[in-house]
Design an enzyme around this catalytic site. Structure first.
Site, short mmCIF file in Angstrom:
data_model
loop_
_atom_site.label_atom_id
_atom_site.label_comp_id
_atom_site.label_asym_id
_atom_site.label_seq_id
_atom_site.Cartn_x
_atom_site.Cartn_y
_atom_site.Cartn_z
N ASP A 131 -33.19 -30.75 75.94
CA ASP A 131 -33.75 -29.40 75.90
C ASP A 131 -35.42 -29.76 75.48
O ASP A 131 -36.08 -28.90 75.62
CB ASP A 131 -33.31 -28.59 74.89
CG ASP A 131 -33.33 -29.02 73.61
OD1 ASP A 131 -33.93 -30.20 73.15
OD2 ASP A 131 -32.58 -28.10 72.81
N SER A 132 -35.71 -31.01 75.25
CA SER A 132 -37.33 -31.09 75.25
C SER A 132 -38.03 -30.78 76.45
O SER A 132 -39.19 -30.69 76.61
CB SER A 132 -37.58 -32.60 75.02
OG SER A 132 -36.88 -33.45 75.88
N LYS B 148 -24.58 -33.40 74.49
CA LYS B 148 -25.10 -33.62 73.18
C LYS B 148 -25.39 -32.30 72.36
O LYS B 148 -25.78 -31.13 72.97
CB LYS B 148 -26.59 -34.08 73.25
CG LYS B 148 -27.33 -34.47 71.98
CD LYS B 148 -28.53 -35.42 72.11
CE LYS B 148 -29.63 -34.83 72.23
NZ LYS B 148 -30.23 -33.65 71.33
N GLU C 174 -26.88 -30.60 68.33
CA GLU C 174 -27.43 -31.08 67.07
C GLU C 174 -26.60 -30.52 65.76
O GLU C 174 -26.01 -29.27 65.97
CB GLU C 174 -28.73 -30.49 67.07
CG GLU C 174 -29.87 -30.76 68.00
CD GLU C 174 -31.24 -30.38 68.15
OE1 GLU C 174 -31.54 -29.56 67.09
OE2 GLU C 174 -31.83 -30.60 68.94
N GLU D 261 -32.77 -39.00 64.72
CA GLU D 261 -33.99 -38.61 64.83
C GLU D 261 -34.97 -38.68 63.72
O GLU D 261 -34.44 -37.79 62.71
CB GLU D 261 -34.33 -37.66 65.81
CG GLU D 261 -35.65 -36.94 66.09
CD GLU D 261 -35.92 -36.17 67.07
OE1 GLU D 261 -34.82 -35.61 67.71
OE2 GLU D 261 -36.86 -35.79 67.53
N ASP E 150 -28.10 -31.84 77.22
CA ASP E 150 -28.23 -31.29 75.95
C ASP E 150 -27.86 -29.68 75.88
O ASP E 150 -28.12 -28.92 76.66
CB ASP E 150 -29.65 -31.19 75.44
CG ASP E 150 -29.98 -31.55 74.23
OD1 ASP E 150 -29.13 -31.94 73.33
OD2 ASP E 150 -31.15 -31.98 73.98
O1 KIV Z 1 -34.23 -33.38 73.81
C1 KIV Z 1 -34.35 -34.36 73.66
O2 KIV Z 1 -35.26 -34.72 74.41
C2 KIV Z 1 -33.66 -35.03 72.55
C3 KIV Z 1 -34.09 -36.47 72.42
C4 KIV Z 1 -35.19 -36.66 71.83
C5 KIV Z 1 -32.96 -37.27 71.75
O3 KIV Z 1 -32.93 -34.55 71.82
#
Ligand code: KIV
Length: 304
Positions: A66-67, A135, A137, A204, A105
């Site tokens: 989600d970055s 993924k 969090e 992280e 994500d």
């Molecule tokens: O969203 C993302 O790119 C991430 C990575 C930094 C692990 O969660």
């Protein structure tokens, strides 16, 4: 076809990939890497072309993180990106990736209200975008949810430490695990995620020493970002490592290329060429055929 006949598809090979390229990366093959003490190489990518390069370069894990809200869309943080946007980007990446394990994500809000909705969203990633894992969090508080998603046959990558979706609670993007209490909490979280059934955990923004302790305590692999070299694998955000961002990088980022620099000079050269009318050249142009030229009432200039 005999079972011993080599098949690029069975080996997970890409059409443009050498026939001896390694087999498809899977959840069990990543667990095996930890046992064999072989590092796991992961990176983020968000579009077809970049994802194809990642896959052809032989990396193990591709995360549609989600970055992308920040590096692709220029948003201030990751919080506003939606399920539909994440699915759109993941679908483009899916078309490119044949060998790497594709992880999507779960965006903020897609797993925070109730577990039924969260499970439905995890299923959407598999059904609508072809992700092989999701993924999310968080630590202990996600245990029940993770068990539920794993029970639905969807592998889950955990993510603890500096969790960008908690930016407001953390008061910024700050290194975590710096007090004895925080160290104990993160160790407890890591064990809880393993027990819940995560196949891997992203660590992280934590001290190297803590990442090492957690890595030693777990049977599943850890993948570090800003967590030092002792994790079972590493992940970087594509735009950070390729210099496609516009502010100074975090301490842990290593710049492997200056793509912004290459693109900037290419774009300036293109602007100069068009201004000077040296692009396109005649050789870069299409022409009338001889028959058409002969039919023209006006004389047609032929440039050789
Ligand atoms: O969203 C993302 O790119 C991430 C990575 C930094 C692990 O969660």
């Amino acid at each position: 076809m005999s079972l011993t006949t080599f098949s690029p598809e069975r080996a997970g090979a890409h059409p443009g990939r050498p026939a001896d390229s390694p087999a498809k990366v899977t959840v069990p093959s990543l667990l095996e890497k930890k046992l064999l003490r072989q590092p796991i190489v992961a990176v983020t990518a968000y579009d077809y072309a970049t994802a194809r390069l990642v896959d052809e370069a032989g990396l193990d894990v591709l995360l549609v993180g989600d970055s992308l809200a920040m590096v692709m869309q220029g948003q201030e943080n990751t919080l506003a990106i939606t399920m539909d946007e994440m699915l759109l980007y993941t679908r483009g990446v899916r078309r490119a990736v044949k060998r790497a394990l594709l992880v999507a994500d779960m965006p903020f809000g897609s797993y925070h209200t109730d577990d039924r909705e969260a499970l439905a969203n995890a299923i959407r990633f598999v059904k609508e975008s072809g992700a092989e894992a999701v993924k999310l969090e968080g630590g202990r508080e996600r245990k029940d949810l993770i068990q539920r998603i794993v029970a639905a046959e969807i592998p889950v990558m955990g993510h603890i430490g500096l969790t960008p979706q908690s930016v407001h609670r953390m008061g910024g993007y700050k290194v975590q695990g710096k007090t004895m209490e925080a160290i104990d909490e993160l160790r407890t979280d890591a064990l809880a995620l393993e027990q819940a059934g995560c196949f891997v955990i992203v660590l992280e923004g934590v001290p190297r020493e803590l990442a090492r302790i957690i890595t030693d305590e777990l049977h599943i692999p850890t993948i570090g970002i800003g967590a030092g070299p002792d994790c079972d694998g590493q992940i970087l955000v594509m735009h950070d490592m390729m210099t496609m961002t516009f502010s100074p990088p975090a301490k842990f980022v290593r710049r492997y290329a200056d793509i912004a620099g290459v693109m900037r000079s290419a774009l300036e050269e293109y602007r100069r060429d068009v201004d000077a009318r040296t692009f396109p050249s005649d050789a870069e142009s299409y022409h009338f055929s001889r028959e058409i030229r002969e039919l023209m009432t006006e004389p047609v200039e032929v440039v050789d």
